[in-house]
Design a protein around this motif. Sequence first.
Motif, PDB file in Angstrom:
ATOM      1  N   ALA A 290       0.824  -1.326   0.009  1.00  0.00           N
ATOM      2  CA  ALA A 290       0.091  -0.050  -0.193  1.00  0.00           C
ATOM      3  C   ALA A 290       0.757   1.133  -0.171  1.00  0.00           C
ATOM      4  N   PHE A 291       0.232   2.353  -0.270  1.00  0.00           N
ATOM      5  CA  PHE A 291       0.813   3.718  -0.151  1.00  0.00           C
ATOM      6  C   PHE A 291       0.459   4.358   1.078  1.00  0.00           C
TER       7      PHE A 291
ATOM      8  N   LEU B  78      -2.694  -4.742  -1.863  1.00  0.00           N
ATOM      9  CA  LEU B  78      -3.457  -3.822  -0.849  1.00  0.00           C
ATOM     10  C   LEU B  78      -3.372  -2.520  -1.262  1.00  0.00           C
ATOM     11  N   SER B  79      -4.555  -1.867  -1.468  1.00  0.00           N
ATOM     12  CA  SER B  79      -4.881  -0.496  -1.464  1.00  0.00           C
ATOM     13  C   SER B  79      -4.361  -0.003  -3.028  1.00  0.00           C
ATOM     14  N   MET B  80      -3.325   0.678  -2.884  1.00  0.00           N
ATOM     15  CA  MET B  80      -2.144   0.898  -4.177  1.00  0.00           C
ATOM     16  C   MET B  80      -1.778  -0.484  -4.816  1.00  0.00           C
TER      17      MET B  80
ATOM     18  N   ARG C  12      -4.777  14.499  -4.343  1.00  0.00           N
ATOM     19  CA  ARG C  12      -3.429  13.934  -4.277  1.00  0.00           C
ATOM     20  C   ARG C  12      -2.704  15.172  -4.958  1.00  0.00           C
TER      21      ARG C  12
ATOM     22  N   LEU D 178      -5.847   5.413   8.212  1.00  0.00           N
ATOM     23  CA  LEU D 178      -5.102   4.139   7.952  1.00  0.00           C
ATOM     24  C   LEU D 178      -5.468   2.977   8.587  1.00  0.00           C
TER      25      LEU D 178
ATOM     26  N   MET E 244      -1.516   7.383  -9.058  1.00  0.00           N
ATOM     27  CA  MET E 244      -2.771   6.908  -8.733  1.00  0.00           C
ATOM     28  C   MET E 244      -3.938   7.889  -9.260  1.00  0.00           C
TER      29      MET E 244
ATOM     30  N   LEU F  97     -11.432   4.150   3.910  1.00  0.00           N
ATOM     31  CA  LEU F  97     -10.931   4.775   2.649  1.00  0.00           C
ATOM     32  C   LEU F  97     -11.499   4.000   1.520  1.00  0.00           C
ATOM     33  N   MET F  98     -11.987   2.538   1.904  1.00  0.00           N
ATOM     34  CA  MET F  98     -12.824   1.910   0.743  1.00  0.00           C
ATOM     35  C   MET F  98     -13.843   1.322   1.409  1.00  0.00           C
TER      36      MET F  98
HETATM   37  C1  MLT Z   1      -3.212   3.272   0.037  1.00  0.00           C
HETATM   38  O1  MLT Z   1      -3.527   2.653   0.873  1.00  0.00           O
HETATM   39  O2  MLT Z   1      -2.400   2.436  -0.964  1.00  0.00           O
HETATM   40  C2  MLT Z   1      -3.714   4.331  -0.393  1.00  0.00           C
HETATM   41  O3  MLT Z   1      -4.946   4.883   0.419  1.00  0.00           O
HETATM   42  C3  MLT Z   1      -4.439   4.698  -1.747  1.00  0.00           C
HETATM   43  C4  MLT Z   1      -5.073   5.402  -2.258  1.00  0.00           C
HETATM   44  O4  MLT Z   1      -4.629   6.766  -2.084  1.00  0.00           O
HETATM   45  O5  MLT Z   1      -6.144   5.532  -3.075  1.00  0.00           O
END
Ligand code: MLT
Length: 257
Positions: A21-22, A84-86, A123, A145, A180, A209-210
């Motif tokens: 992830a990011f 995961l995520s990114m 972003r 997060l 992204m 976030l999701m």
């Molecule tokens: C991540 O956890 O990789 C980020 O939240 C992804 C995103 O910023 O879309």
Amino acid sequence: MSIAVHAPEQINAVPLVLLHAFPLDSRMWDPVTERMADDVPIVTVDAPGFGGTPAGEPGLDQFALEVVSSVRELGAEQAVVAGLSMGGYVAMAIAETAPGLLAGLGLLSTKASADAEAARATRLEMVTAIERGEHEVAVGMLENLLGETTRASSPGVVEELREQLRAAPLAGLVWAQRSMAERPDRLAALASLPEGLPALVLRGTEDRLMSSEDADAMAAALGVDPLEVAGAGHLVAVERPEAVAAALTDLYRRAVT
Ligand code: MLT
């Protein structure tokens, strides 16, 4: 671009490729991989600007192609790919550009949709802040997060993540946010994968976030039921590594029998 790949010396079976992830790096997976069986060959990679990979031109598709070539260079024709995520965005880029690589697909804490205009602008604001000289721009992400259960009951996890966010590499932050921001919607790519491809869609119940709708859309496209992990937020692999290790092991066993 040459990416940092962490893999066993010899790969004699289909590998499990894990995409982080990011704004973390491949070490994000350590608590998960140490709970997995020794017979699963695990490959992790660092995204551009993170860990051992130098930053390059923005673009998740280019990174996805690098991941595919690296897996092939390791001698594997196919892989179970989970992100995961990114990392999930990158796994979906692989699903679109190199579907033949996939023996199975795991999508954790991620979504198939592209950014809305406001999210894209946020972003690019982070990129501008970095260019202005603000160097701790990622620390503010912490609340989003980790789930509230982890924030309330695991101070060690919270502190470790705070340190990682403070130290997040600026070149990686810029590469990732630009990449992204320009990613397309991948729902159709998921729906056109071969029917019955072993798949996993997983999210923490406290993920801010999701959403469950994001998970439902990917799961419907892949023909599976989404898995929810209670008491975890967005970084479910960090918060509930045992649950993620079990889910990935199950995906791997379904894909490689
Ligand atoms: C991540 O956890 O990789 C980020 O939240 C992804 C995103 O910023 O879309």
